[in-house]
Design an enzyme around this catalytic site. Structure first.
Site, PDB file in Angstrom:
ATOM      1  N   LYS A 130      36.737 -27.912  41.022  1.00 47.87           N
ATOM      2  CA  LYS A 130      37.700 -28.932  40.634  1.00 47.87           C
ATOM      3  C   LYS A 130      37.988 -28.866  39.142  1.00 47.87           C
ATOM      4  O   LYS A 130      37.118 -28.454  38.349  1.00 47.87           O
ATOM      5  CB  LYS A 130      37.199 -30.310  41.071  1.00 47.87           C
ATOM      6  CG  LYS A 130      35.891 -30.726  40.448  1.00 47.87           C
ATOM      7  CD  LYS A 130      35.158 -31.815  41.233  1.00 47.87           C
ATOM      8  CE  LYS A 130      35.841 -33.151  41.235  1.00 47.87           C
ATOM      9  NZ  LYS A 130      34.922 -34.232  41.743  1.00 47.87           N
ATOM     10  N   SER A 205      36.947 -37.515  45.035  1.00 49.77           N
ATOM     11  CA  SER A 205      37.804 -36.885  44.053  1.00 49.77           C
ATOM     12  C   SER A 205      37.899 -35.366  44.196  1.00 49.77           C
ATOM     13  O   SER A 205      38.833 -34.784  43.663  1.00 49.77           O
ATOM     14  CB  SER A 205      37.308 -37.232  42.648  1.00 49.77           C
ATOM     15  OG  SER A 205      36.028 -36.669  42.434  1.00 49.77           O
ATOM     16  N   SER A 229      32.535 -38.441  46.204  1.00 47.62           N
ATOM     17  CA  SER A 229      33.560 -37.464  45.795  1.00 47.62           C
ATOM     18  C   SER A 229      33.423 -36.060  46.381  1.00 47.62           C
ATOM     19  O   SER A 229      34.372 -35.289  46.346  1.00 47.62           O
ATOM     20  CB  SER A 229      33.622 -37.367  44.276  1.00 47.62           C
ATOM     21  OG  SER A 229      34.334 -38.465  43.778  1.00 47.62           O
TER      22      SER A 229
END
Ligand SMILES: *[C@@H]1O[C@H](CO)[C@@H](O)[C@H](O)[C@H]1NC(C)=O
Ligand SMILES: *[C@@H]1O[C@H](CO)[C@@H](O)[C@H](O)[C@H]1NC(C)=O
Length: 523
Positions: A130, A205, A229
């Site tokens: 990410k 996330s 997440s």
């Protein structure tokens, strides 16, 4: 329970069911017809792209497939699929192809010694991470317009370790602003779409990661998890994700963490299409000082474990567990009861109803200042930001503004939250010991439409509980529901018993099939 309490419970349940249906209807109408991500272009490509990271690694070192061909297949897949997913922040990286050529060349000449190959179990395997996890020289925007051209100076520790194990990074993926929301959308790149239904949320996330993994754009991914997440996106996109015991994986370089934080709920961990990838990746990621306690190499005898389940967290703010989700728990119970020759015992933990509050309290104990992160060094005024949003002049999503408004709302009762956390931790320790596993729902329902969580977001308490408790959890995909969206379950153990979660995840994959591609397979 008195009559009035009972009546209230029923009313709350009804209100949830009605609002859930209504939101499904309205957003479904607003977002248009159902569409999935495209199928890989050829059977040859599909054969490469659907393999697990471990299989890819083996085929590369046995020179059955060229590393170059693998990296090229994934790079081309990203270029096609990302038009629909909008999941990539930076990449695909052209130097990945150069690295692959070097590896093929060295393998052909026999230039890797036994020791080299042993030290590089992921030699040539493509991976992604990410945007908020630093990759040297690559964009590091945190989803903020103010950071749109910022690049990382060096790798996060988890990225460095994966590179050292031979893996090749091919792209970085989208996140919500500073990771603080359970959808993946920001004003810089926009929203990332779910490969099973482009109208639906990938979760957050680590949502760019889960979209890329399930759509076969990467070999595996690295996520981070402070309130679900890794597991929310893994659940929404039908892949595996492991949130390790807190503290065993160095988080230096993840969302600006130094790795020296004493009090934090953040863990970094692997996400993958196959359960068999999780353990070998964990073996790379775990800090040497924790290796002995984790005993990752030790064989787990599934027949000798004790199994428990909880059918609801009892929070009024959460949707009730829907039918198809209940059926998942039922199937899992049946299987492990047969396997262990005993019961999968229903159980409860104290204070689960306070999960939302406990997590909110522990977020205020995090060393990170989310308001300052969001402002990229400038403290934001929540009222001003809300006003700007209302007149269409904000550079933040409504979700990000929610989170800074939350910062000015009354705080949770500290002594109460610490006490509740301690009691819940102790009860879980006493229940599971070192040979117990708990099955817990991932979410009361499958992935909602984009924006739904702006109106109903409390379901994520099913995930955030285990950040509060600092324990390991594996998110396991469990087939698709009637809407074609991934179902799943969480497998929980006590601290340092990650290997139990991973062994049970492998058993679930063997029995129920694990990851289901989001596109029809070519034959
Ligand atoms: C859920 O299951 C129960 C019991 O099996 C059944 O009575 C009910 O109609 C089901 N509800 C839905 C919405 O499928
Ligand atoms: C916190 O909760 C405890 C126990 O219920 C209570 O005695 C105390 O007054 C509360 N503190 C605050 C600041 O509300």
């Amino acid at each position: 329970m008195s009559f009035w309490q009972y009546a209230l419970e029923i009313l709350v349940t009804l209100a949830h069911i009605v609002s859930d249906r209504l939101l499904e209807f309205i957003f479904g109408w607003y977002l248009g017809p159902h569409k999935r991500v495209a199928t890989p272009q050829s059977v040859d490509q599909q054969v490469i792209l659907t393999k697990s990271a471990v299989e890819l690694a083996q085929q590369i070192r046995e020179r059955k497939i060229k590393c170059y061909d693998i990296i090229k297949a994934f790079v081309e897949r990203i270029e096609i699929a990302n038009r629909e997913l909008n999941a990539v922040v930076d990449g695909p990286f052209s130097e990945a192809l150069e690295q692959a050529k070097v590896i093929d060349d060295k393998l052909a000449k026999g230039e890797y010694s036994e020791a080299d190959l042993k030290a590089k179990p992921f030699l040539g395997v493509p991976f992604t991470t990410k945007d908020s996890t630093a990759v040297a020289g690559k964009l590091h925007t945190l989803g903020l317009i103010s950071r749109k051209s910022e690049r990382s100076a060096e790798d996060a520790q988890c990225v460095r370790l994966m590179k050292r194990s031979g893996a090749i990074i091919i792209a970085t993926s989208n996140i919500p602003e500073v990771n603080k929301w359970l959808e993946t959308r920001n004003m810089l790149l926009g929203k990332t779409n779910n490969p099973y239904d482009l109208r639906r949320s990938v979760g957050g996330s680590s949502g760019g990661e889960s979209a890329l993994i399930t759509a076969c754009c990467t070999g595996f991914g690295l996520g981070t998890d402070i309130g679900g997440s890794i597991r929310i996106p893994a659940f929404n996109c039908g892949v595996f994700g492991h949130k390790p015991t807190t503290g065993i994986v160095d988080i230096a370089g993840c969302t600006f963490r130094t790795g020296k934080e004493k009090e934090t709920m953040v863990s970094a961990g692997p996400m993958s299409r196959s359960s068999k990838d999780l353990l070998p990746i964990m073996q790379i990621l775990v800090e040497p000082s924790h290796r002995a306690a984790l005993k990752l190499d030790e064989q787990v005898n599934l027949k000798k474990l004790r199994y428990f389940y909880i059918d609801s967290n009892g929070m009024r703010q959460c949707n009730p567990i829907n039918n198809e989700t209940q059926r998942v728990m039922y199937k899992v119970r049946q299987h492990f009861a047969t396997l262990s020759g005993g019961d999968v015992r229903q159980t409860q933990l104290p204070h689960l109803k306070l999960t939302g509050k406990m997590w909110r309290y522990w977020m205020t104990q995090e060393p990170a200042n989310f308001n300052l992160l969001l402002g990229n060094g400038v403290q934001l005024n929540p009222y001003v930001e809300l006003f700007k949003k209302l007149i269409g002049q904000s550079e933040y999503t409504l979700a990000a503004i929610y989170s800074i408004i939350d910062g000015i709302l009354p705080k949770e009762n500290e002594s109460l939250m610490r006490k509740a956390t301690k009691e819940c931790q102790k009860a879980l320790d006493d229940l599971l010991g070192n040979d117990g596993v708990l099955f817990f729902h991932s979410s009361p329902r499958t992935a909602p439409f984009h924006y739904y969580p702006l109106l109903k977001f409390n379901d994520f308490a099913y995930f955030s509980l285990f950040n509060v408790l600092h324990v390991p959890v594996t998110q396991v995909p469990m087939g698709l529901d009637s809407k074609g969206m991934p179902l799943g379950i969480q497998v929980v153990a006590t601290r340092n018993n990650d290997r139990l979660c991973l062994a049970v995840a492998e058993e679930l994959e063997r029995t129920f099939g694990g990851w289901v591609p989001p596109f029809p397979l070519k034959h």
